[in-house]
Enzyme design. Structure first.
Site, short mmCIF file in Angstrom:
data_model
loop_
_atom_site.label_atom_id
_atom_site.label_comp_id
_atom_site.label_asym_id
_atom_site.label_seq_id
_atom_site.Cartn_x
_atom_site.Cartn_y
_atom_site.Cartn_z
N LEU A 11 0.81 -1.22 0.00
CA LEU A 11 0.00 0.00 0.00
C LEU A 11 0.84 1.27 0.00
O LEU A 11 0.65 2.18 0.81
CB LEU A 11 -0.96 -0.01 1.20
CG LEU A 11 -2.02 -1.11 1.17
CD1 LEU A 11 -2.80 -1.13 2.48
CD2 LEU A 11 -2.97 -0.91 0.00
N MET A 14 0.85 4.11 -5.23
CA MET A 14 0.27 3.44 -6.40
C MET A 14 -0.72 2.36 -5.97
O MET A 14 -1.82 2.25 -6.52
CB MET A 14 1.37 2.82 -7.26
CG MET A 14 2.12 3.80 -8.13
SD MET A 14 1.14 4.44 -9.52
CE MET A 14 1.07 2.99 -10.57
N ASN A 102 6.96 -2.66 -11.56
CA ASN A 102 7.83 -2.51 -12.74
C ASN A 102 8.89 -3.60 -12.76
O ASN A 102 10.09 -3.32 -12.76
CB ASN A 102 8.50 -1.13 -12.73
CG ASN A 102 7.75 -0.12 -13.57
OD1 ASN A 102 7.00 -0.49 -14.48
ND2 ASN A 102 7.93 1.14 -13.28
N GLY A 129 0.89 5.50 -15.77
CA GLY A 129 0.05 6.67 -15.55
C GLY A 129 0.36 7.36 -14.24
O GLY A 129 -0.24 8.39 -13.92
N GLY A 130 1.29 6.77 -13.49
CA GLY A 130 1.65 7.40 -12.22
C GLY A 130 0.52 7.32 -11.21
O GLY A 130 -0.44 6.56 -11.34
N HIS A 185 7.73 0.71 -23.34
CA HIS A 185 6.96 1.94 -23.13
C HIS A 185 7.80 2.95 -22.35
O HIS A 185 7.87 4.13 -22.70
CB HIS A 185 5.66 1.61 -22.39
CG HIS A 185 4.99 2.80 -21.74
ND1 HIS A 185 5.45 3.36 -20.57
CD2 HIS A 185 3.89 3.51 -22.09
CE1 HIS A 185 4.67 4.36 -20.24
NE2 HIS A 185 3.72 4.48 -21.15
N ASN A 186 8.44 2.48 -21.29
CA ASN A 186 9.25 3.39 -20.47
C ASN A 186 10.47 3.89 -21.24
O ASN A 186 10.88 5.04 -21.08
CB ASN A 186 9.68 2.69 -19.18
CG ASN A 186 8.55 2.56 -18.18
OD1 ASN A 186 7.38 2.75 -18.53
ND2 ASN A 186 8.87 2.23 -16.96
N GLU A 189 9.28 6.53 -23.38
CA GLU A 189 9.05 7.68 -22.51
C GLU A 189 10.36 8.44 -22.26
O GLU A 189 10.39 9.68 -22.29
CB GLU A 189 8.46 7.19 -21.19
CG GLU A 189 8.21 8.25 -20.14
CD GLU A 189 7.73 7.62 -18.84
OE1 GLU A 189 8.32 7.96 -17.80
OE2 GLU A 189 6.80 6.80 -18.88
N ARG A 287 20.70 11.14 -19.11
CA ARG A 287 20.44 11.14 -17.67
C ARG A 287 21.70 10.79 -16.88
O ARG A 287 21.96 11.35 -15.81
CB ARG A 287 19.31 10.17 -17.34
CG ARG A 287 17.97 10.58 -17.89
CD ARG A 287 16.82 9.85 -17.21
NE ARG A 287 15.55 10.12 -17.88
CZ ARG A 287 14.37 9.78 -17.38
NH1 ARG A 287 14.30 9.15 -16.22
NH2 ARG A 287 13.26 10.06 -18.03
N ARG A 445 38.01 -6.44 -39.49
CA ARG A 445 37.82 -7.61 -38.64
C ARG A 445 38.50 -8.84 -39.26
O ARG A 445 39.08 -9.67 -38.56
CB ARG A 445 36.33 -7.89 -38.42
CG ARG A 445 35.61 -6.79 -37.64
CD ARG A 445 34.13 -7.11 -37.43
NE ARG A 445 33.97 -8.17 -36.43
CZ ARG A 445 33.49 -9.37 -36.67
NH1 ARG A 445 33.14 -9.71 -37.91
NH2 ARG A 445 33.36 -10.25 -35.70
#
Length: 468
Positions: A11, A14, A102, A129-130, A185-186, A189, A287, A445
């Site tokens: 709990l 989210m 996740n 969607g947070g 998806h992330n 994002e 990042r 190579r």
């Protein structure tokens, strides 16, 4: 005692918001948390709700109607395994465990096989969607056995976001498919956010635009082809003033972007599958380099560069940045969708790419009007290998290619880093190039380690004694 329709353990915010979403849609929910007081406080804060408070996992399982449906919302990794290990002895064959965190998709693959061997059903589902999405309607990406999804289809449909009356949830595929799609998806994002950040940086530094001017520009952009949640909140961010100093809050935020690892997972898996996703990779790297704050400050004092002084047409650059952002966005999504295509083949997921774009239209962080175009593209051609080959997107990029080149050239000339924008352009140029210099790479190579090569004029595999 009335049995709960579904139970949720974990709990944090989210988890709490998903519980409230389920309850608001007519379901009785059993709730549990490792720290019991958190559960008590949550239930006390929502009197009159159809919640069943459970202090132990045994009470929690006993409170559920059969076949039981248990949703886990805890930190990815070992905590998920720990909760599952505690639940398994309390459950019966046919019961369902749902991991809504996740989780890294290989973990979901493993858990799915282990639990199925024990007669239990398992769903690994991405939830995007947070906090707001969890409460009012997220995009949901469930993967697992089809019969497992059938057990929660009505609940997930009820709590999901809706676009034009269509729920933003669909069955993704077997085993780890749901968490894989959420991972990509992330990654998409990450790419979206970095492209927007670079557009802001170029406008802010090259044109010295104020937050008010930036707000007006992004708000206007949100009325057209770039309309999306991320553009909308970017426009809003520029209006927020710091209560203490009266200065724009965005200018006071330390330039160190954090990450939870899902973007990195996307990059790592793309390397494993041999799929180029340079714009998503650039977003991850941006990042990372932002975290080198002290080194960057020191370097800025000893390493020179060109003056950030733009002498051209201001409106031309603003319009070009808008067009460049859209063209780069297409390239970034093309990379993400190509990765999904390769993973579906590798893992036998059977992904339906148009449906994925459709469920991302609402609830999730990357929701955008642009996603309708992707859905349409895959409806026209379900076997489309790359978005850049769709007639509509091909025309969009062609019409904006000059702007993308102009913006990247301008940023380079001014010394403004644009890792994502420039990588999108490089991807476009590489993808449209008939002959790349890999022939020289392969010759090298073969020269230093006899790796052999193939020829364009005859079949077979060849090796040359280069120094003979």
């Amino acid at each position: 005692m009335t049995k709960a329709d579904i139970g949720l353990t974990g709990l944090a915010v989210m988890g709490q918001n998903l519980v409230l979403n389920m309850e608001r849609n007519g379901y009785t929910v059993a709730v549990h948390n490792r720290t019991t007081q958190t559960m008590r406080d949550f239930v006390a804060a929502h009197p009159g709700k159809k919640l069943v408070a459970c202090e132990s996992l045994k009470d929690f399982v006993d409170a559920l109607s059969k076949p039981r449906k248990v949703m886990i919302m805890v930190k990815a990794g070992a905590p998920v395994d720990s909760v599952i290990d505690q639940l398994v002895p309390l459950l019966e064959p046919g019961d369902l465990i749902i991991d809504g965190g996740n989780s890294f998709f290989p973990d979901t693959e493993r858990r799915s096989k282990e639990l199925e061997a024990k007669g239990l059903r398992f769903i690994g589902t991405g939830v995007s969607g947070g906090e707001e999405g969890a409460l009012w309607g997220p995009s949901i990406m469930p993967g697992g056995q089809p019969e497992a999804y059938a057990m929660v289809k009505d609940i997930f449909t009820a709590i999901s976001a809706k676009v034009d009356g269509e729920p933003c949830v669909t069955y993704i595929g077997p085993r780890g498919a749901g968490h894989y799609v959420k991972m990509v998806h992330n990654g998409i994002e990450y790419g979206d956010m970095q492209l927007i950040a670079e557009a802001y940086d170029i406008l802010h530094r090259a044109l010295d635009l104020s937050p008010k001017e930036l707000h007006d520009i992004f708000a206007e952009w949100n009325k057209g082809e770039l309309q999306s949640y991320l553009i909308e909140i970017t426009a809003d961010i520029f209006t927020k003033m710091d209560a203490e100093t009266g200065k724009p809050l965005v200018d006071l935020i330390l330039d160190e972007a954090q990450q939870k690892g899902t973007g990195k997972w996307t990059s790592q898996n793309a390397f494993d599958l041999g799929v180029p996703i340079p714009t998503i990779n650039a977003a991850v790297e941006s990042r990372i380099i932002s975290s080198y704050k002290e080194e960057r400050v020191a370097a800025s004092r000893v390493i020179g560069g060109p003056p950030v002084k733009f002498d051209g047409d201001r409106n031309k650059l603003i319009n070009a940045v808008r067009e460049a952002l859209y063209a780069a966005k297409i390239c970034s999504y093309a990379q993400g969708m190509a990765l999904l295509l390769a993973a579906s083949r590798e893992n036998d997921y059977g992904l339906k790419y148009g449906e994925l774009a459709a469920i991302w239209r609402g609830g999730c962080i990357i929701r955008a009007i642009f996603l309708n175009r992707i859905t349409d593209a895959f409806r026209r051609n379900p076997d489309l290998p790359n978005l850049l080959l769709d007639d509509g997107f091909k025309a969009d990029v062609a019409n904006r290619q000059a702007s993308l080149r102009y913006v990247v050239q301008t940023a380079i000339g001014l010394g403004i880093p644009c890792l994502a924008l420039s990588s999108a352009l490089a991807y476009l140029d590489a993808y449209r190039t008939e002959r790349l210099p890999a022939n020289l790479t392969q010759a090298q190579r073969d020269y230093f380690c006899a790796h052999t090569y193939r020829r364009i004029d005859k079949d077979g595999v060849f090796h040359t004694e280069w120094t003979a």
